[in-house]
Design a protein around this motif. Structure first.
Motif, PDB file in Angstrom:
ATOM      1  N   TYR A  20      80.408 -56.036  95.636  1.00  0.00           N
ATOM      2  CA  TYR A  20      80.110 -54.655  95.255  1.00  0.00           C
ATOM      3  C   TYR A  20      81.379 -53.830  95.432  1.00  0.00           C
ATOM      4  O   TYR A  20      81.916 -53.725  96.545  1.00  0.00           O
ATOM      5  N   ALA A  21      81.865 -53.223  94.359  1.00  0.00           N
ATOM      6  CA  ALA A  21      83.155 -52.535  94.435  1.00  0.00           C
ATOM      7  C   ALA A  21      83.361 -51.668  93.205  1.00  0.00           C
ATOM      8  O   ALA A  21      82.541 -51.648  92.271  1.00  0.00           O
ATOM      9  N   ILE A  22      84.478 -50.948  93.225  1.00  0.00           N
ATOM     10  CA  ILE A  22      85.005 -50.272  92.035  1.00  0.00           C
ATOM     11  C   ILE A  22      86.388 -50.846  91.812  1.00  0.00           C
ATOM     12  O   ILE A  22      87.226 -50.841  92.716  1.00  0.00           O
ATOM     13  N   THR A  23      86.626 -51.356  90.631  1.00  0.00           N
ATOM     14  CA  THR A  23      87.923 -51.993  90.375  1.00  0.00           C
ATOM     15  C   THR A  23      89.009 -50.930  90.214  1.00  0.00           C
ATOM     16  O   THR A  23      88.738 -49.745  90.066  1.00  0.00           O
ATOM     17  N   HIS A  44      79.835 -53.368  89.525  1.00  0.00           N
ATOM     18  CA  HIS A  44      80.597 -52.123  89.424  1.00  0.00           C
ATOM     19  C   HIS A  44      79.744 -50.956  89.908  1.00  0.00           C
ATOM     20  O   HIS A  44      78.847 -50.474  89.218  1.00  0.00           O
ATOM     21  N   MET A  45      80.001 -50.499  91.130  1.00  0.00           N
ATOM     22  CA  MET A  45      79.309 -49.351  91.707  1.00  0.00           C
ATOM     23  C   MET A  45      79.995 -48.059  91.275  1.00  0.00           C
ATOM     24  O   MET A  45      81.110 -48.066  90.745  1.00  0.00           O
ATOM     25  N   ARG A  46      79.329 -46.946  91.538  1.00  0.00           N
ATOM     26  CA  ARG A  46      79.952 -45.653  91.246  1.00  0.00           C
ATOM     27  C   ARG A  46      80.613 -45.042  92.478  1.00  0.00           C
ATOM     28  O   ARG A  46      81.321 -44.052  92.383  1.00  0.00           O
ATOM     29  N   HIS A  47      80.358 -45.630  93.643  1.00  0.00           N
ATOM     30  CA  HIS A  47      80.985 -45.149  94.874  1.00  0.00           C
ATOM     31  C   HIS A  47      81.062 -46.332  95.842  1.00  0.00           C
ATOM     32  O   HIS A  47      80.101 -47.082  95.981  1.00  0.00           O
ATOM     33  N   GLU A  48      82.209 -46.474  96.487  1.00  0.00           N
ATOM     34  CA  GLU A  48      82.388 -47.617  97.393  1.00  0.00           C
ATOM     35  C   GLU A  48      81.427 -47.576  98.574  1.00  0.00           C
ATOM     36  O   GLU A  48      81.008 -48.625  99.077  1.00  0.00           O
ATOM     37  N   GLU A  49      81.065 -46.385  99.052  1.00  0.00           N
ATOM     38  CA  GLU A  49      80.085 -46.293 100.132  1.00  0.00           C
ATOM     39  C   GLU A  49      78.790 -46.979  99.715  1.00  0.00           C
ATOM     40  O   GLU A  49      78.169 -47.708 100.497  1.00  0.00           O
ATOM     41  N   SER A  50      78.393 -46.765  98.475  1.00  0.00           N
ATOM     42  CA  SER A  50      77.185 -47.406  97.952  1.00  0.00           C
ATOM     43  C   SER A  50      77.341 -48.917  97.925  1.00  0.00           C
ATOM     44  O   SER A  50      76.387 -49.655  98.192  1.00  0.00           O
ATOM     45  N   CYS A  68      81.776 -56.731  99.862  1.00  0.00           N
ATOM     46  CA  CYS A  68      82.145 -55.508  99.158  1.00  0.00           C
ATOM     47  C   CYS A  68      83.652 -55.354  99.248  1.00  0.00           C
ATOM     48  O   CYS A  68      84.318 -56.057 100.016  1.00  0.00           O
ATOM     49  N   ALA A  69      84.191 -54.440  98.475  1.00  0.00           N
ATOM     50  CA  ALA A  69      85.644 -54.261  98.470  1.00  0.00           C
ATOM     51  C   ALA A  69      85.984 -52.826  98.098  1.00  0.00           C
ATOM     52  O   ALA A  69      85.203 -52.128  97.448  1.00  0.00           O
ATOM     53  N   GLY A  70      87.166 -52.407  98.541  1.00  0.00           N
ATOM     54  CA  GLY A  70      87.676 -51.094  98.193  1.00  0.00           C
ATOM     55  C   GLY A  70      89.141 -51.192  97.869  1.00  0.00           C
ATOM     56  O   GLY A  70      89.890 -51.931  98.526  1.00  0.00           O
ATOM     57  N   SER A  71      89.564 -50.450  96.866  1.00  0.00           N
ATOM     58  CA  SER A  71      90.966 -50.492  96.458  1.00  0.00           C
ATOM     59  C   SER A  71      91.815 -49.660  97.411  1.00  0.00           C
ATOM     60  O   SER A  71      91.331 -49.094  98.391  1.00  0.00           O
ATOM     61  N   SER A  72      93.070 -49.556  97.115  1.00  0.00           N
ATOM     62  CA  SER A  72      94.043 -48.948  98.009  1.00  0.00           C
ATOM     63  C   SER A  72      93.664 -47.512  98.380  1.00  0.00           C
ATOM     64  O   SER A  72      93.220 -46.731  97.541  1.00  0.00           O
ATOM     65  N   GLY A  73      93.827 -47.174  99.654  1.00  0.00           N
ATOM     66  CA  GLY A  73      93.648 -45.806 100.111  1.00  0.00           C
ATOM     67  C   GLY A  73      92.222 -45.313 100.018  1.00  0.00           C
ATOM     68  O   GLY A  73      91.320 -45.845 100.683  1.00  0.00           O
ATOM     69  N   PRO A  74      91.961 -44.303  99.195  1.00  0.00           N
ATOM     70  CA  PRO A  74      90.618 -43.703  99.134  1.00  0.00           C
ATOM     71  C   PRO A  74      89.518 -44.712  98.807  1.00  0.00           C
ATOM     72  O   PRO A  74      88.381 -44.544  99.266  1.00  0.00           O
TER      73      PRO A  74
END
Length: 558
Positions: A20-23, A44-50, A68-74
């Motif tokens: 679960y992530a945003i690319t 493809h989520m709309r928010h990484e918290e989700s 789950c994953a999150g891209s750089s920084g924010p």
């Protein structure tokens, strides 16, 4: 093979089904690798918290590793709230935190953060890879710790590392699952049995760790005439299996449960991580059983501590237990609970008026209409109050929520993870209007993947639980009012089968249409802003009546 390809292969070997992530930027190589590898679906989520909430729900429902994953920084900063929830729920979750290039660390580079510091308080493993050689070792470690200890494994992957050639390693295998559970020692069993046999009265306080041993909990309860109390989280897993159930404990709980816990000579705590130490007696004997040694004695004094699986402990204990014949303590607990349940039935008899439907009536209808193996995801707030009092155990029902972390906005993203994890089961998100509007972007995720999730929105136009907190503290409610759209029309515009109901006479028909929808469906119910059914005080429940200032404890409506 790139590091990204190696990561995709390893998490696929580990049995991860969804990421679960945003690319974007620093995650692009991994997104590409997942598509080519083919076993792990990028959601493809709309928010990484989700995304972190969704992974937490999937892991809790399946018991297997989710990711789950999150891209750089924010991007990875947004993960933190959902990861706190996963950690406190003991959900085995892998979090990949992509970062700026490692060569830019410490230079105040664009989107530079420190994931190791950021996630330092919500993990069982947390490391940053700065070379390809480290990646397989760290990834293996993170996944194994997440599975073995039940929590969040974090791996930081800089953008320049993830695209480099991979380095094979002896550690690059896959996480190892083991079904072996800790067993009690003979000395622990005998010490517990001695306390129970010598006691005049016994109470059992059980959590989710006892869910697979419900029959044994019931057998012990019957033998020693002990009332069974649960946590809110575990009630849907145990209440129907234990005939001597007398309610759940704490601020959403019932005075029948509190009195049973406070009055028993011996209290047996089984598989629970109850967060409120003030509810435990200090002048009684306490036996605590938990698979996690670090929880023993953390919230209360303990006379006998047993690190063991609940089922293995109870199986060893029961042959040592002498049957008790005096049932007066149990009978009182059952009578107290029956009195509370009778009081809770009053709001159901008065379903409300147009523009102010009683939420108790709404939840009682849902309880009767939902599938017996439904998965409920529940927002934090007044929805916890209604579900804790009006949802009942039937078949294989499960309830997932942010029960220990207590986050708003968790229900809808958790429903996404639950539906991906359990595609053949009915998944129902019970959303408060406050939590629902925080992460409404996930409505689009549901539509994009055509997930037949059922969203129930209780539209009471307020942060009602906060309002009650203020009023019960003698404060004037302030800034708790919400200005809401017509959620039914909004959902319909997005692509849901959706409607809004404000008349109690129309609610049952609308709920049947909503539950029978073949695709994504949203039902917005305009509920009574002032409704409440608190049951933690016997005296205040007896005083509660329409028009009485104390009617918030069981507000019967007009």
């Amino acid at each position: 093979m790139r590091v990204a390809d190696q990561v995709a292969r390893m998490i696929g070997d580990a049995g991860v089904k969804h990421l679960y992530a945003i690319t974007g930027d620093s995650l692009n190589d991994l997104t590409d690798a997942l598509v080519k590898e083919g076993r792990v679906k990028f959601v493809h989520m709309r928010h990484e918290e989700s995304g972190a909430f969704a992974a937490s729900a999937e892991a809790q429902l399946t018991g297997r590793l989710a990711a789950c994953a999150g891209s750089s920084g924010p991007g990875h900063v947004h993960l933190i709230n959902g990861l706190y929830d996963a950690q406190r729920s003991n959900a085995p979750v892998l979090a990949i935190a992509s970062t700026c290039p490692s060569s830019m660390f410490g230079t105040e580079y664009f989107q530079e953060t420190n994931p190791t510091l950021l996630f330092s308080n919500c993990n069982v493993y947390n490391e940053m890879a700065t070379t390809p050689t480290q990646v397989p070792h760290m990834l293996q470690g993170a996944m194994q710790e997440a599975i073995g200890r039940g929590g969040v494994g974090v791996v930081g992957l800089p953008a320049d590392v993830i695209g480099q050639p991979a380095v094979e390693s002896y550690a690059a295998t896959m996480p190892l699952y083991t079904e072996r559970l800790p067993e009690p020692s003979d000395e622990e069993v005998k010490a517990a049995a001695q306390l129970i046999n010598q006691a005049g009265t016994v109470a059992i306080f059980a959590g989710s760790g006892a869910k697979n041993a419900a029959a044994l909990v019931n057998e012990l309860s019957e033998r020693v005439k002990a009332p069974v109390i649960t946590t809110y989280k575990s009630q849907l897993e145990l209440m129907g299996e234990c005939k001597n159930y007398v309610g759940h404990m704490a601020y959403l709980g019932m005075w029948s449960a509190e009195q049973a816990v406070a009055s028993a000579d011996v209290l047996i705590l089984i598989g629970m991580n109850f967060p409120y130490p003030g509810f435990f007696p200090v002048d009684k004997k306490i036996i605590q059983v938990d698979v996690r040694a670090e929880r023993l004695g953390r919230k209360s004094k303990v006379d006998v501590a047993v690190r063991s699986d609940a089922g293995l402990f109870l199986s060893s204990l029961l042959p040592e237990i002498e049957a008790k014949t005096d049932s007066s303590f149990l009978d009182k607990g059952l009578a107290d609970y029956a009195e509370i349940k009778e009081k809770f039935n009053e709001p159901i008899k008065n379903p409300g008026v147009k523009g102010a439907i009683r939420p108790e009536y709404m939840l009682s209808l849902l309880d009767g209409l939902a599938d017996e193996d439904a998965v409920f995801t529940v927002d934090t707030g007044m929805n916890n109050l209604w579900t804790s009092h009006y949802l009942t155990q039937k078949g294989d029902r499960r309830m997932i929520g942010s029960f220990t972390h207590g986050s708003m906005a968790n229900a809808m993203p958790m429903a996404i993870g639950a539906k991906f994890a359990c595609p053949d089961r009915q998944v129902i998100a019970i959303c408060g209007d406050g939590g629902f509007t925080m992460l409404m972007g996930e409505l689009l995720t549901i539509i994009q993947y055509n997930l037949p999730v059922k969203l129930l929105v209780a539209d009471n136009r307020s942060l009602a639980f906060v309002k009650w907190e203020m009023e019960m503290a003698g404060l004037t409610p302030n800034e708790t009012t919400l200005t809401n759209p017509d959620f039914g029309k909004m959902g319909e515009a997005i692509g849901f089968q959706a409607e809004t109901v404000d008349d109690p006479e129309e609610l049952e028909g609308a709920m049947k249409r909503w539950l029978s929808a073949s695709g994504p469906a949203l039902l917005s119910v305009v509920t009574d802003t002032d409704a409440a059914s608190f049951g933690f005080s016997k005296e205040l429940m007896e005083l509660a009546k329409p028009g009485n200032p104390l009617s918030n404890f069981v507000a019967l409506g007009s």
